[in-house]
Write a protein that holds these residues in place. Structure first.
Motif, PDB file in Angstrom:
ATOM      1  N   ARG A   4       0.833  -1.209   0.000  1.00  0.00           N
ATOM      2  CA  ARG A   4       0.000   0.000   0.000  1.00  0.00           C
ATOM      3  C   ARG A   4       0.865   1.254   0.000  1.00  0.00           C
ATOM      4  NH1 ARG A   4      -4.391  -1.994   4.416  1.00  0.00           N
ATOM      5  NH2 ARG A   4      -5.493  -3.419   3.032  1.00  0.00           N
ATOM      6  N   GLU A   5       1.939   1.235   0.798  1.00  0.00           N
ATOM      7  CA  GLU A   5       2.842   2.396   0.845  1.00  0.00           C
ATOM      8  C   GLU A   5       3.486   2.655  -0.513  1.00  0.00           C
ATOM      9  OE1 GLU A   5       5.772   2.441   3.947  1.00  0.00           O
ATOM     10  OE2 GLU A   5       4.331   1.727   5.439  1.00  0.00           O
ATOM     11  N   LEU A   6       3.846   1.585  -1.214  1.00  0.00           N
ATOM     12  CA  LEU A   6       4.505   1.715  -2.511  1.00  0.00           C
ATOM     13  C   LEU A   6       3.517   1.880  -3.660  1.00  0.00           C
ATOM     14  CD1 LEU A   6       7.318  -0.966  -2.139  1.00  0.00           C
ATOM     15  CD2 LEU A   6       7.536   1.517  -1.946  1.00  0.00           C
ATOM     16  N   GLY A   7       2.272   1.594  -3.405  1.00  0.00           N
ATOM     17  CA  GLY A   7       1.253   1.729  -4.448  1.00  0.00           C
ATOM     18  C   GLY A   7       1.307   0.605  -5.472  1.00  0.00           C
ATOM     19  N   VAL A   8       1.729  -0.589  -5.049  1.00  0.00           N
ATOM     20  CA  VAL A   8       1.771  -1.752  -5.938  1.00  0.00           C
ATOM     21  C   VAL A   8       0.980  -2.877  -5.284  1.00  0.00           C
ATOM     22  CG1 VAL A   8       4.016  -1.142  -6.918  1.00  0.00           C
ATOM     23  CG2 VAL A   8       3.932  -2.629  -4.930  1.00  0.00           C
ATOM     24  N   THR A   9       0.658  -3.874  -6.107  1.00  0.00           N
ATOM     25  CA  THR A   9      -0.088  -5.003  -5.546  1.00  0.00           C
ATOM     26  C   THR A   9       0.837  -5.890  -4.723  1.00  0.00           C
ATOM     27  OG1 THR A   9       0.332  -6.429  -7.438  1.00  0.00           O
ATOM     28  CG2 THR A   9      -1.633  -5.008  -7.560  1.00  0.00           C
ATOM     29  N   ALA A  10       0.239  -6.683  -3.862  1.00  0.00           N
ATOM     30  CA  ALA A  10       1.009  -7.622  -3.054  1.00  0.00           C
ATOM     31  C   ALA A  10       1.702  -8.647  -3.955  1.00  0.00           C
ATOM     32  CB  ALA A  10       0.102  -8.309  -2.044  1.00  0.00           C
ATOM     33  N   ALA A  11       1.046  -8.997  -5.062  1.00  0.00           N
ATOM     34  CA  ALA A  11       1.645  -9.946  -6.005  1.00  0.00           C
ATOM     35  C   ALA A  11       2.914  -9.364  -6.635  1.00  0.00           C
ATOM     36  CB  ALA A  11       0.640 -10.309  -7.089  1.00  0.00           C
ATOM     37  N   THR A  12       2.870  -8.094  -6.990  1.00  0.00           N
ATOM     38  CA  THR A  12       4.053  -7.431  -7.561  1.00  0.00           C
ATOM     39  C   THR A  12       5.182  -7.389  -6.544  1.00  0.00           C
ATOM     40  OG1 THR A  12       2.692  -6.072  -9.023  1.00  0.00           O
ATOM     41  CG2 THR A  12       4.915  -5.293  -8.595  1.00  0.00           C
ATOM     42  N   LEU A  13       4.858  -7.048  -5.337  1.00  0.00           N
ATOM     43  CA  LEU A  13       5.850  -7.001  -4.265  1.00  0.00           C
ATOM     44  C   LEU A  13       6.467  -8.386  -4.042  1.00  0.00           C
ATOM     45  CD1 LEU A  13       7.156  -5.100  -2.243  1.00  0.00           C
ATOM     46  CD2 LEU A  13       5.345  -5.678  -0.636  1.00  0.00           C
ATOM     47  N   GLN A  15       6.693 -10.735  -6.290  1.00  0.00           N
ATOM     48  CA  GLN A  15       7.515 -11.010  -7.477  1.00  0.00           C
ATOM     49  C   GLN A  15       8.884 -10.333  -7.344  1.00  0.00           C
ATOM     50  OE1 GLN A  15       6.812 -13.010 -10.084  1.00  0.00           O
ATOM     51  NE2 GLN A  15       8.831 -12.599 -10.942  1.00  0.00           N
ATOM     52  N   TRP A  16       8.905  -9.087  -6.898  1.00  0.00           N
ATOM     53  CA  TRP A  16      10.167  -8.376  -6.693  1.00  0.00           C
ATOM     54  C   TRP A  16      11.041  -9.128  -5.684  1.00  0.00           C
ATOM     55  CZ3 TRP A  16       8.041  -2.736  -5.867  1.00  0.00           C
ATOM     56  CH2 TRP A  16       7.605  -2.230  -7.091  1.00  0.00           C
ATOM     57  N   ARG A  17      10.419  -9.593  -4.616  1.00  0.00           N
ATOM     58  CA  ARG A  17      11.160 -10.320  -3.580  1.00  0.00           C
ATOM     59  C   ARG A  17      11.746 -11.602  -4.138  1.00  0.00           C
ATOM     60  NH1 ARG A  17      10.357 -14.357   0.128  1.00  0.00           N
ATOM     61  NH2 ARG A  17      11.400 -14.077   2.130  1.00  0.00           N
ATOM     62  N   GLU A  18      10.940 -12.348  -4.895  1.00  0.00           N
ATOM     63  CA  GLU A  18      11.421 -13.594  -5.495  1.00  0.00           C
ATOM     64  C   GLU A  18      12.564 -13.324  -6.475  1.00  0.00           C
ATOM     65  OE1 GLU A  18      10.690 -16.743  -4.698  1.00  0.00           O
ATOM     66  OE2 GLU A  18       9.550 -15.817  -3.062  1.00  0.00           O
ATOM     67  N   PHE A  20      14.679 -10.875  -6.473  1.00  0.00           N
ATOM     68  CA  PHE A  20      15.863 -10.527  -5.696  1.00  0.00           C
ATOM     69  C   PHE A  20      16.498 -11.758  -5.063  1.00  0.00           C
ATOM     70  CE2 PHE A  20      17.991  -9.324  -1.740  1.00  0.00           C
ATOM     71  CZ  PHE A  20      18.958  -8.476  -2.265  1.00  0.00           C
ATOM     72  N   LEU A  21      15.683 -12.601  -4.474  1.00  0.00           N
ATOM     73  CA  LEU A  21      16.222 -13.794  -3.822  1.00  0.00           C
ATOM     74  C   LEU A  21      16.863 -14.751  -4.823  1.00  0.00           C
ATOM     75  CD1 LEU A  21      13.476 -14.480  -1.143  1.00  0.00           C
ATOM     76  CD2 LEU A  21      15.747 -13.477  -0.785  1.00  0.00           C
ATOM     77  N   GLU A  22      16.304 -14.827  -6.024  1.00  0.00           N
ATOM     78  CA  GLU A  22      16.849 -15.726  -7.046  1.00  0.00           C
ATOM     79  C   GLU A  22      18.140 -15.197  -7.654  1.00  0.00           C
ATOM     80  OE1 GLU A  22      13.826 -16.390  -9.947  1.00  0.00           O
ATOM     81  OE2 GLU A  22      12.541 -17.476  -8.536  1.00  0.00           O
ATOM     82  N   ALA A  23      18.197 -13.914  -7.900  1.00  0.00           N
ATOM     83  CA  ALA A  23      19.342 -13.355  -8.627  1.00  0.00           C
ATOM     84  C   ALA A  23      20.208 -12.442  -7.770  1.00  0.00           C
ATOM     85  CB  ALA A  23      18.838 -12.590  -9.847  1.00  0.00           C
ATOM     86  N   GLY A  24      19.778 -12.152  -6.572  1.00  0.00           N
ATOM     87  CA  GLY A  24      20.550 -11.233  -5.740  1.00  0.00           C
ATOM     88  C   GLY A  24      20.547  -9.835  -6.334  1.00  0.00           C
ATOM     89  N   GLU A  25      21.519  -9.057  -5.994  1.00  0.00           N
ATOM     90  CA  GLU A  25      21.575  -7.671  -6.461  1.00  0.00           C
ATOM     91  C   GLU A  25      21.736  -7.576  -7.972  1.00  0.00           C
ATOM     92  OE1 GLU A  25      24.157  -5.025  -4.395  1.00  0.00           O
ATOM     93  OE2 GLU A  25      23.676  -5.904  -2.460  1.00  0.00           O
TER      94      GLU A  25
END
Length: 76
Positions: A4-13, A15-18, A20-25
Motif C-alpha cells: 500500500r505504501e509503494l502503491g503496488v499489488t502484493a503480487a508485484t511485491l 515477485q520483486w522479492r522472489e 531478488f532472492l533468485e538473482a541477488g543484487e
C-alpha cells in the motif's frame, strides 16, 4: 502494508522479492543492452572528435608552412 505504501499489488511485491532472492543484487542492475547503446553513442562521439582533431592538426601544419587553407564547406 508495504504494498500500500509503494502503491503496488502484493503480487508485484512478492515477485520483486522472489526476483531478488533468485538473482541477488545482479537482478536489479541495468540491462547490458542499455549500456551498449550508450557505449556505441560515446564511441561515435570519440570518432567525430578524432576526425575533427586530425583536420585541425592539418590546418595548423598548413598555417605553419604558409600554405593556403582549403575552403571550408558548409555543414548543411
Amino acid at each position: 502494508m508495504v504494498s500500500r505504501e509503494l502503491g503496488v499489488t502484493a503480487a508485484t511485491l512478492s515477485q520483486w522479492r522472489e526476483t531478488f532472492l533468485e538473482a541477488g543484487e545482479s537482478g536489479f542492475k541495468p540491462q547490458p543492452a542499455r549500456e551498449s547503446v550508450e557505449v556505441g553513442r560515446l564511441r561515435e562521439k570519440i570518432g567525430e572528435q578524432a576526425m575533427e582533431n586530425e583536420l585541425l592538426r592539418e590546418r595548423i601544419a598548413r598555417l605553419e608552412q604558409n600554405r593556403p587553407l582549403a575552403r571550408r564547406r558548409s555543414r548543411k
